[in-house]
Design a protein around this motif. Structure first.
Motif, PDB file in Angstrom:
ATOM      1  N   GLU A  94      38.641  30.800  40.938  1.00 29.07           N
ATOM      2  CA  GLU A  94      37.345  30.826  40.265  1.00 29.07           C
ATOM      3  C   GLU A  94      36.232  31.163  41.254  1.00 29.07           C
ATOM      4  N   SER A  95      36.279  30.543  42.415  1.00 25.26           N
ATOM      5  CA  SER A  95      35.269  30.793  43.440  1.00 25.26           C
ATOM      6  C   SER A  95      35.309  32.250  43.907  1.00 25.26           C
ATOM      7  N   ALA A  96      36.504  32.793  44.077  1.00 25.79           N
ATOM      8  CA  ALA A  96      36.650  34.183  44.537  1.00 25.79           C
ATOM      9  C   ALA A  96      36.152  35.180  43.504  1.00 25.79           C
ATOM     10  N   LEU A  97      36.336  34.880  42.214  1.00 25.08           N
ATOM     11  CA  LEU A  97      35.981  35.837  41.157  1.00 25.08           C
ATOM     12  C   LEU A  97      34.571  35.659  40.585  1.00 25.08           C
ATOM     13  N   ARG A  98      33.934  34.532  40.846  1.00 21.23           N
ATOM     14  CA  ARG A  98      32.632  34.239  40.231  1.00 21.23           C
ATOM     15  C   ARG A  98      31.592  35.308  40.548  1.00 21.23           C
ATOM     16  N   ARG A  99      31.544  35.805  41.783  1.00 23.08           N
ATOM     17  CA  ARG A  99      30.558  36.820  42.155  1.00 23.08           C
ATOM     18  C   ARG A  99      31.206  38.192  42.281  1.00 23.08           C
ATOM     19  N   TRP A 113      40.346  44.906  37.518  1.00 21.91           N
ATOM     20  CA  TRP A 113      39.773  45.387  38.771  1.00 21.91           C
ATOM     21  C   TRP A 113      38.367  44.842  38.880  1.00 21.91           C
ATOM     22  N   VAL A 114      38.047  44.279  40.044  1.00 17.82           N
ATOM     23  CA  VAL A 114      36.722  43.739  40.295  1.00 17.82           C
ATOM     24  C   VAL A 114      36.258  44.147  41.692  1.00 17.82           C
ATOM     25  N   LEU A 115      34.944  44.101  41.879  1.00 16.87           N
ATOM     26  CA  LEU A 115      34.328  44.342  43.183  1.00 16.87           C
ATOM     27  C   LEU A 115      33.615  43.058  43.591  1.00 16.87           C
ATOM     28  N   SER A 116      33.878  42.585  44.804  1.00 17.05           N
ATOM     29  CA  SER A 116      33.358  41.295  45.253  1.00 17.05           C
ATOM     30  C   SER A 116      32.047  41.434  46.024  1.00 17.05           C
ATOM     31  N   ALA A 117      30.981  40.873  45.459  1.00 17.82           N
ATOM     32  CA  ALA A 117      29.679  40.874  46.128  1.00 17.82           C
ATOM     33  C   ALA A 117      29.631  39.852  47.260  1.00 17.82           C
ATOM     34  N   ASP A 118      30.648  39.022  47.382  1.00 22.45           N
ATOM     35  CA  ASP A 118      30.707  38.057  48.479  1.00 22.45           C
ATOM     36  C   ASP A 118      31.366  38.641  49.723  1.00 22.45           C
ATOM     37  N   TRP A 131      43.844  42.194  40.033  1.00 24.02           N
ATOM     38  CA  TRP A 131      44.309  40.868  39.645  1.00 24.02           C
ATOM     39  C   TRP A 131      45.051  40.992  38.331  1.00 24.02           C
ATOM     40  N   TRP A 132      46.234  40.418  38.299  1.00 21.36           N
ATOM     41  CA  TRP A 132      46.981  40.336  37.054  1.00 21.36           C
ATOM     42  C   TRP A 132      46.986  38.877  36.642  1.00 21.36           C
ATOM     43  N   PRO A 133      46.199  38.522  35.617  1.00 20.17           N
ATOM     44  CA  PRO A 133      46.061  37.124  35.237  1.00 20.17           C
ATOM     45  C   PRO A 133      47.366  36.427  34.871  1.00 20.17           C
ATOM     46  N   GLY A 134      48.427  37.149  34.601  1.00 17.45           N
ATOM     47  CA  GLY A 134      49.674  36.514  34.222  1.00 17.45           C
ATOM     48  C   GLY A 134      50.471  35.979  35.386  1.00 17.45           C
ATOM     49  N   ASP A 135      50.067  36.313  36.623  1.00 20.64           N
ATOM     50  CA  ASP A 135      50.838  35.815  37.757  1.00 20.64           C
ATOM     51  C   ASP A 135      50.227  34.524  38.285  1.00 20.64           C
ATOM     52  N   ASP A 136      50.450  34.226  39.540  1.00 25.63           N
ATOM     53  CA  ASP A 136      49.973  32.956  40.099  1.00 25.63           C
ATOM     54  C   ASP A 136      48.495  32.985  40.474  1.00 25.63           C
ATOM     55  N   GLY A 137      47.813  34.025  40.082  1.00 28.85           N
ATOM     56  CA  GLY A 137      46.393  34.114  40.391  1.00 28.85           C
ATOM     57  C   GLY A 137      46.088  34.814  41.686  1.00 28.85           C
ATOM     58  N   SER A 138      47.098  35.381  42.330  1.00 30.74           N
ATOM     59  CA  SER A 138      46.869  36.077  43.585  1.00 30.74           C
ATOM     60  C   SER A 138      46.064  37.349  43.369  1.00 30.74           C
ATOM     61  N   LEU A 139      45.109  37.560  44.261  1.00 32.66           N
ATOM     62  CA  LEU A 139      44.298  38.766  44.229  1.00 32.66           C
ATOM     63  C   LEU A 139      44.835  39.743  45.263  1.00 32.66           C
ATOM     64  N   LEU A 140      44.997  41.004  44.878  1.00 26.55           N
ATOM     65  CA  LEU A 140      45.435  42.040  45.805  1.00 26.55           C
ATOM     66  C   LEU A 140      44.182  42.742  46.329  1.00 26.55           C
TER      67      LEU A 140
END
Length: 164
Positions: A94-99, A113-118, A131-140
């Motif tokens: 949640e913290s990684a994806l919030r911004r 697909w997301v772009l991180s402003a952090d 990110w594939w929400p069906g897995d363990d939540g790991s971000l590539l």
């Protein structure tokens, strides 16, 4: 990648990856005002060549148009609540994806697909994540939107070659 490099990428012979009509500078500036930040150069330049991408040959659905991107929690509140609602416990994710700015639409496969402003580099590029929400939540992670899209293209080319 620069605007000319994106034009070359999108029109390269044999790629079958046509873009859409470009966003104008006013539309890109409007997004930046709405977000309160300048977009990363590779993504900004991409929008000036192709405002989204209707038929991406990846599992990430389609690239959103400039007016449809936004902060992940606000842009896809249903998915956000499904993963980070009161009964869920993924604080690091949640913290990684919030911004992060959500740049893809829902897909059949569920990839995001997301772009991180952090995570903005000295060159102004934002870290990009698959990110594939069906897995363990790991971000590539990828160094930039440009490297993410090139990686997806390379995987697509290999897949096409294997099918031939």
């Amino acid at each position: 990648m620069t605007v000319p490099e994106w034009l070359e990428f999108l029109t390269a012979p044999g790629t079958d990856w046509p873009g859409t009509l470009p966003a104008n500078e006013g539309a890109v500036r409007a997004v930046e005002q709405r977000l309160g930040l300048s977009l990363p150069p590779s993504y900004r330049n991409f929008l000036l060549v192709s405002d989204g991408w209707e038929e991406m040959p990846t599992n990430a659905g389609t690239l959103r148009t400039a007016d449809a991107i936004g902060w992940y929690p606000e842009t896809d509140p249903e998915m956000w609540t499904a993963w980070f609602g009161p009964d869920m416990d993924f604080p690091d994710l949640e913290s990684a994806l919030r911004r992060c700015v959500l740049i893809t639409t829902d897909s059949v496969q569920g990839d995001v697909w997301v772009l991180s402003a952090d995570h903005i580099g000295a060159n102004g590029e934002w870290r990009a994540y698959e990110w594939w929400p069906g897995d363990d939540g790991s971000l590539l992670p990828h160094d930039s939107f440009g490297s993410l899209l090139l990686s997806a293209r390379d995987a697509w080319v290999l897949e096409r070659a294997a099918e031939a």
